[in-house]
Motif scaffolding. Structure first.
Motif, mmCIF file in Angstrom:
data_model
loop_
_atom_site.group_PDB
_atom_site.id
_atom_site.type_symbol
_atom_site.label_atom_id
_atom_site.label_comp_id
_atom_site.label_asym_id
_atom_site.label_seq_id
_atom_site.Cartn_x
_atom_site.Cartn_y
_atom_site.Cartn_z
ATOM 1 N N THR A 346 0.902 -1.166 -0.050
ATOM 2 C CA THR A 346 0.134 0.059 -0.051
ATOM 3 C C THR A 346 0.908 1.341 -0.128
ATOM 4 N N ASN A 350 -4.472 8.647 3.576
ATOM 5 C CA ASN A 350 -5.558 8.718 4.062
ATOM 6 C C ASN A 350 -6.457 10.194 4.174
ATOM 7 N N SER A 391 -1.564 11.741 6.768
ATOM 8 C CA SER A 391 -1.154 10.430 7.166
ATOM 9 C C SER A 391 -0.937 9.599 5.722
ATOM 10 N N THR A 393 0.356 5.817 4.326
ATOM 11 C CA THR A 393 0.914 4.353 4.709
ATOM 12 C C THR A 393 1.699 3.974 3.569
ATOM 13 N N ASP A 394 2.944 3.244 3.583
ATOM 14 C CA ASP A 394 3.657 2.837 2.690
ATOM 15 C C ASP A 394 4.299 1.381 3.072
ATOM 16 N N THR A 395 3.839 0.363 2.529
ATOM 17 C CA THR A 395 4.151 -0.858 2.738
ATOM 18 C C THR A 395 4.952 -1.563 1.549
ATOM 19 N N THR A 433 5.396 8.289 13.616
ATOM 20 C CA THR A 433 5.904 7.358 12.307
ATOM 21 C C THR A 433 6.358 6.076 13.026
ATOM 22 N N ASP A 434 6.465 5.187 11.834
ATOM 23 C CA ASP A 434 7.306 3.711 12.196
ATOM 24 C C ASP A 434 8.543 3.926 11.881
ATOM 25 N N SER A 466 8.395 -0.758 6.130
ATOM 26 C CA SER A 466 7.279 -0.402 5.980
ATOM 27 C C SER A 466 6.677 0.012 7.130
ATOM 28 N N THR A 468 3.704 3.439 8.598
ATOM 29 C CA THR A 468 2.709 4.740 8.541
ATOM 30 C C THR A 468 3.502 5.867 9.349
ATOM 31 N N SER A 470 2.213 9.975 10.213
ATOM 32 C CA SER A 470 1.264 10.965 10.517
ATOM 33 C C SER A 470 1.572 12.025 11.144
#
Length: 503
Positions: A346, A350, A391, A393-395, A433-434, A466, A468, A470
């Motif tokens: 993904t 969002n 936000s 999401t980048d997987t 952030t992740d 990977s 998200t 925001s």
């Protein structure tokens, strides 16, 4: 102005009643640009089963479950590697359904084609089953069972006094009867627990193991012990008698037993090597066995399919069969279904977290002082401030380099009249952030927008993981300098939010 992909603003439900007021009303049209795709599902699972599978399956009411913990809403990343997953296959016996089938009994886990060679055994299978066995179908036992039946028949005749008068005769059949009872009970062997190593098929589409290779040795070992003890008991069987009648009868009975005992002992001596490891009797016992209630544990290591653009519901099939071949295409239509769920890659913003509109309220016209208006719910003074969040999401498994920017696409306008000098300020709040590095944002700062300008809100660069990212947008202000010419009306402009990729 509305841009495809945007959200229609809410209508302003306020009417002007005085000529010296104007409305600052900011319309947000959400436009997201850039190379990303939504999450699509391209693999749908079916619970239909083919009746043809029943001609090799030897358990009824088969169920298969796994402990991956994944669901349609809780998915593993497609790049997951060597995740330990235990598959449990359970079912009930189908009487003698296996009697007319050829081949060994197998526990089979069919792997979906998307995960071919992505699943491997993680140790040995664990089997708990209940066994019955028809010894009359074990060819190597024919001579032994015939000799046993002859001995039993003779003992019955002896006990009925048909061989000789039993007056003064003593015959201890305790040990012989015990072993004969154990031999008879073997047909209802009952619970058995064993382990078997598992094999991955050449095409990587199935993991399987032979139940017969576990059942056969168990039955053979138990049978061999019983026959050994029976041989010893029969060899030691001797009738004694007291008095003239008893002594004479003992001679007659022992003579009759002497004709049969060697036959049984020799038959047992001959068959025992065939019940040892690798003996033909081991597989014959397994062939003659029938499974009752059975539970199988198959531990595996599962890796994801790698890069996929949509979600994957990976369908595994577990079953127990008796066959000379393992037909994966056929078995994949069976009923014992179990799923592991993987998320497609993904890359998306969002946009539902952004406000539909910003309303800066209704204000009297003046030009002597600078003015600062804050967007609130309904544009009402003192109401809750309007907030938002950007936000992404980048997987994807690729290196990530992207930015979120916002631009004011046109001048503030009311029926063709422009409000030329306002500045829109967007404040950056908490960044979540992740990623541990490679993220920049306006967190704790603000940006200013005027007609035709574009500003960066948040960006990620050089990240391989990977996740998200925001950024909260806790406040939106509109600064209107003094001496700004104003006319009565409702002024609007449009923002364009853009996700782009660049080195």
């Amino acid at each position: 102005m509305y841009v495809e992909g945007g959200r229609k603003p809410k209508k302003l439900k306020r009417f002007l009643s005085k000529k010296n007021f104007f409305v600052c009303y900011f319309v947000i049209n959400l436009v997201v640009a850039g190379g990303f795709s939504g999450v699509l599902s391209y693999f749908f699972h079916s619970d239909e089963a083919s009746a043809a599978v029943l001609n090799v399956e030897i358990l009824s009411d088969i169920h298969t479950v796994n402990n991956s913990g994944t669901t349609s809403s809780q998915r593993w990343q497609a790049t997951a590697a060597n995740q330990p997953v235990n598959f449990t296959i359970s079912g009930a016996g189908l009487a003698d359904v296996s009697a007319n089938l050829v081949g060994k009994k197998y526990g089979v886990l069919v792997i979906p084609p998307e995960l071919a060679n992505k699943v491997k055994a993680n140790g040995s299978s664990q089997v708990h089953t209940n066994i019955t066995v028809d010894l009359s179908k074990v060819g190597v036992l024919t001579a032994t069972l015939t000799a046993v039946n002859d001995l039993v028949s003779l003992i019955d005749r002896i006990q009925k006094g048909l061989v000789a008068d039993l007056t003064g005769v003593s015959l201890n059949l305790g040990e012989v009867n015990k072993q004969l009872a154990l031999l008879d009970a073997l047909k209802n062997f009952g619970a058995a627990d064993f382990q078997q190593s598992m094999t991955l098929s050449a095409d990587g589409r199935a993991i399987y193991f032979s139940l017969d290779d576990g059942i056969g040795p168990i039955l053979a070992q138990n049978l061999s012990t019983i026959l050994t003890n029976l041989s010893s008991a029969v060899s030691a069987l001797q009738v004694t008698g007291t008095g003239l009648i008893g002594a004479a009868s003992a001679i007659t009975i022992n003579a009759a037993l002497g004709l049969l005992k060697p036959t049984l002992v020799n038959a047992i001596t001959t068959v025992k090597p065939l019940l040892a490891v690798g003996g033909t009797g081991v597989q014959q016992l397994a062939d003659a066995s029938v499974l009752g209630s059975t539970t199988i544990q198959m531990p595996t290591l599962v890796s994801g399919p790698g890069s996929i653009t949509g979600n994957l519901d990976a369908k595994f099939v577990g079953t127990v069969i008796k066959s000379s071949i393992i037909d994966i295409d056929l078995l994949s239509t069976a009923n014992g279904l179990s799923y592991i769920y993987f998320a497609g890659e993904t890359f998306a913003m969002n946009n539902t977290l952004l406000p539909d509109s910003l309303n800066f309220g209704v204000h009297p016209i003046q030009t002597k002082l600078d003015e600062l208006f804050t967007a609130t719910q309904g544009g009402v003074a003192g109401a809750a401030q309007t907030t938002g969040t950007v936000s992404v999401t980048d997987t994807r498994s690729t290196v990530k380099n992207w930015q979120i920017k916002v631009a004011q696409s046109n001048q503030w306008n009311s029926s063709g009249v422009e409000l030329s000098t306002p500045v829109l300020r967007i404040y950056g709040g908490t960044l979540t952030t992740d990623y541990s590095t490679g993220v920049r944002s306006i967190s704790g700062q603000n940006i200013e927008l005027i007609n035709g300008s574009q500003q960066e809100l948040m960006a990620v660069s050089g990240v391989t993981a990977s996740g998200t990212t925001s950024l909260a947008l806790p406040k939106f202000d509109l600064f209107v300098p003094k001496n700004t010419a104003k006319k009565i009306g409702q002024y609007e402009t449009t923002l364009i939010w853009t996700v782009t990729e660049s080195p």
